[in-house]
Design a protein around this motif. Structure first.
Motif, PDB file in Angstrom:
ATOM      1  N   LYS A 218       0.910  -1.156  -0.109  1.00  0.00           N
ATOM      2  CA  LYS A 218       0.136  -0.016   0.330  1.00  0.00           C
ATOM      3  C   LYS A 218       0.870   1.263  -0.162  1.00  0.00           C
ATOM      4  O   LYS A 218       1.678   1.341   0.762  1.00  0.00           O
ATOM      5  CB  LYS A 218      -0.817  -0.135   1.144  1.00  0.00           C
ATOM      6  CG  LYS A 218      -1.954   1.104   1.273  1.00  0.00           C
ATOM      7  CD  LYS A 218      -3.002   1.131   2.368  1.00  0.00           C
ATOM      8  CE  LYS A 218      -4.003   1.896   2.227  1.00  0.00           C
ATOM      9  NZ  LYS A 218      -5.366   1.926   2.863  1.00  0.00           N
ATOM     10  N   GLY A 219       0.624   2.053  -0.895  1.00  0.00           N
ATOM     11  CA  GLY A 219       1.472   3.291  -0.906  1.00  0.00           C
ATOM     12  C   GLY A 219       2.445   3.334  -1.891  1.00  0.00           C
ATOM     13  O   GLY A 219       3.059   4.277  -2.538  1.00  0.00           O
ATOM     14  N   MET A 223       2.470  -1.046  -7.269  1.00  0.00           N
ATOM     15  CA  MET A 223       1.563  -2.152  -6.987  1.00  0.00           C
ATOM     16  C   MET A 223       0.191  -1.822  -6.927  1.00  0.00           C
ATOM     17  O   MET A 223      -0.494  -2.703  -6.862  1.00  0.00           O
ATOM     18  CB  MET A 223       2.188  -2.355  -5.369  1.00  0.00           C
ATOM     19  CG  MET A 223       3.474  -3.024  -5.104  1.00  0.00           C
ATOM     20  SD  MET A 223       3.738  -4.731  -5.915  1.00  0.00           S
ATOM     21  CE  MET A 223       5.099  -5.184  -5.458  1.00  0.00           C
ATOM     22  N   GLU A 224      -0.149  -0.571  -7.189  1.00  0.00           N
ATOM     23  CA  GLU A 224      -1.440  -0.358  -7.066  1.00  0.00           C
ATOM     24  C   GLU A 224      -2.441  -0.969  -7.838  1.00  0.00           C
ATOM     25  O   GLU A 224      -3.582  -1.270  -7.824  1.00  0.00           O
ATOM     26  CB  GLU A 224      -1.826   1.473  -7.407  1.00  0.00           C
ATOM     27  CG  GLU A 224      -2.860   1.837  -6.851  1.00  0.00           C
ATOM     28  CD  GLU A 224      -3.112   3.545  -7.033  1.00  0.00           C
ATOM     29  OE1 GLU A 224      -4.143   3.834  -6.976  1.00  0.00           O
ATOM     30  OE2 GLU A 224      -1.902   4.013  -7.179  1.00  0.00           O
ATOM     31  N   TYR A 225      -1.979  -1.513  -9.379  1.00  0.00           N
ATOM     32  CA  TYR A 225      -2.663  -2.019 -10.077  1.00  0.00           C
ATOM     33  C   TYR A 225      -3.419  -3.155  -9.641  1.00  0.00           C
ATOM     34  O   TYR A 225      -4.631  -3.869 -10.231  1.00  0.00           O
ATOM     35  CB  TYR A 225      -2.094  -2.537 -11.414  1.00  0.00           C
ATOM     36  CG  TYR A 225      -0.937  -3.596 -11.279  1.00  0.00           C
ATOM     37  CD1 TYR A 225      -1.360  -4.815 -11.538  1.00  0.00           C
ATOM     38  CD2 TYR A 225       0.241  -3.358 -11.050  1.00  0.00           C
ATOM     39  CE1 TYR A 225      -0.354  -5.761 -11.546  1.00  0.00           C
ATOM     40  CE2 TYR A 225       1.144  -4.239 -10.481  1.00  0.00           C
ATOM     41  CZ  TYR A 225       0.817  -5.717 -10.670  1.00  0.00           C
ATOM     42  OH  TYR A 225       1.739  -6.533 -10.643  1.00  0.00           O
ATOM     43  N   LYS A 226      -2.832  -4.166  -8.431  1.00  0.00           N
ATOM     44  CA  LYS A 226      -3.309  -5.132  -8.045  1.00  0.00           C
ATOM     45  C   LYS A 226      -4.616  -4.984  -7.315  1.00  0.00           C
ATOM     46  O   LYS A 226      -5.498  -5.804  -7.386  1.00  0.00           O
ATOM     47  CB  LYS A 226      -2.252  -5.863  -7.362  1.00  0.00           C
ATOM     48  CG  LYS A 226      -1.080  -6.437  -7.770  1.00  0.00           C
ATOM     49  CD  LYS A 226      -0.138  -6.961  -6.750  1.00  0.00           C
ATOM     50  CE  LYS A 226       1.156  -7.405  -7.785  1.00  0.00           C
ATOM     51  NZ  LYS A 226       2.112  -7.970  -6.925  1.00  0.00           N
ATOM     52  N   MET A 248      -7.991  -0.584   0.475  1.00  0.00           N
ATOM     53  CA  MET A 248      -7.350  -0.327  -0.787  1.00  0.00           C
ATOM     54  C   MET A 248      -7.431   1.159  -1.391  1.00  0.00           C
ATOM     55  O   MET A 248      -6.722   1.321  -2.303  1.00  0.00           O
ATOM     56  CB  MET A 248      -7.956  -1.266  -1.665  1.00  0.00           C
ATOM     57  CG  MET A 248      -7.762  -2.785  -1.457  1.00  0.00           C
ATOM     58  SD  MET A 248      -8.296  -3.868  -3.013  1.00  0.00           S
ATOM     59  CE  MET A 248     -10.023  -3.908  -2.491  1.00  0.00           C
ATOM     60  N   ALA A 249      -8.009   2.061  -0.437  1.00  0.00           N
ATOM     61  CA  ALA A 249      -7.898   3.241  -0.678  1.00  0.00           C
ATOM     62  C   ALA A 249      -6.545   3.798  -0.859  1.00  0.00           C
ATOM     63  O   ALA A 249      -5.501   3.568  -0.197  1.00  0.00           O
ATOM     64  CB  ALA A 249      -8.679   4.073   0.398  1.00  0.00           C
ATOM     65  N   PRO A 250      -6.224   4.807  -1.955  1.00  0.00           N
ATOM     66  CA  PRO A 250      -5.088   5.261  -1.990  1.00  0.00           C
ATOM     67  C   PRO A 250      -4.513   6.116  -0.682  1.00  0.00           C
ATOM     68  O   PRO A 250      -5.229   6.647   0.008  1.00  0.00           O
ATOM     69  CB  PRO A 250      -5.161   6.384  -3.135  1.00  0.00           C
ATOM     70  CG  PRO A 250      -6.381   5.886  -3.959  1.00  0.00           C
ATOM     71  CD  PRO A 250      -7.110   5.146  -2.819  1.00  0.00           C
TER      72      PRO A 250
END
Length: 257
Positions: A218-219, A223-226, A248-250
């Motif tokens: 996270k962050g 890796m955000e695409y997962k 999963m929030a940014p």
């Protein structure tokens, strides 16, 4: 009653700079996958967050940091959103073949183009053709390489290779070890996303409940695409649990993880 395999010996790497979070150090615990029960050991370790690299199973073991989290898609409950459905339709003409895990020059050249555009200067940037063959072929478990090709050319020639994924078939799912694709294909954007969705469909059709996507941080923008593939389960101190939208929030800019 004897155990199906001997309890493995584990080792720890020396600390090195973290590739995902600046200013942090990473360390891994690992063991060898050898002998006639390597697949069973790999399955057992995969369920507790290990990943395979050639003949080794590893997981993060970083002092004072637990940011790397193992994640897997629940295939039976996955419903593609509108963007994902459009992507599936756009690439429905690709010829998809699950092959024996054997390295080819065509795969290697595609991977080189992918690394040059997406990961210049990364840890794999200096990989030569022998290194690539080792990555693909030196597997002690049930591995395959899934190839994605454009439709056959006139005259019956094989279509151009535009994507590939080294995949392990585990007892409870498919583990995507490493995928790569044409990074400059203007007519087929988001090929990496399509490869993941194809694996979800492939696993579901085979009656396998999960697709393992490796680690999520996270962050980390890399890796955000997962988090686009839901429902997504994460491995925590009490076992696997389904992540919520809030999980999963940014991360807001400037926040500390």
């Amino acid at each position: 009653m004897t155990a199906p395999f001997r309890f493995p010996r584990f080792f720890v790497t020396s600390p090195s700079p973290c590739p995902y979070l600046p200013g942090r150090q990473e360390r891994k615990v690992f063991t060898e996958l050898v002998g006639p029960h390597a697949s069973e050991l790999n399955d057992a370790l995969g369920r507790i967050g290990f990943r395979r690299s050639q003949g080794v199973a590893y997981r993060p073991s970083c002092a004072g940091c637990t940011a790397c989290v193992s994640v897997r898609v629940v295939t039976a409950d996955f419903v593609p959103n509108a963007t994902q459905r459009k992507l599936l339709r756009r690439n429905a003409d690709l010829e998809v073949t699950a092959c024996r895990a054997w390295a080819t020059e065509e795969q290697y050249q595609l991977m080189r183009r992918y690394l040059a555009v997406r990961h210049p200067g990364g840890g794999m940037a200096g990989m030569d053709d022998d290194d690539y063959a080792d990555m693909i072929e030196h597997s002690p478990v049930n591995s395959l390489i899934v190839e994605y090709r454009e439709p056959a050319a006139p005259g019956g020639r094989r279509g151009r290779l535009v994507g590939a994924c080294l995949t392990d078939r585990q007892a409870d799912g498919l583990s995507m070890i490493y995928s790569f694709f044409d990074p400059d294909h203007a007519a087929r954007p988001a090929l990496g996303n399509f490869i993941i969705m194809d694996h979800i469909v492939r696993a579901r059709d085979a009656g396998l409940p999960y697709v393992y996507l490796g680690y999520w941080v996270k962050g980390s923008a890399r890796m955000e695409y997962k988090t686009r593939y839901r429902p997504l389960e994460a491995l925590g101190p009490t076992g696997w649990r389904r992540l919520s939208d809030d999980d999963m929030a940014p991360v807001p800019p400037g926040s500390k993880l």
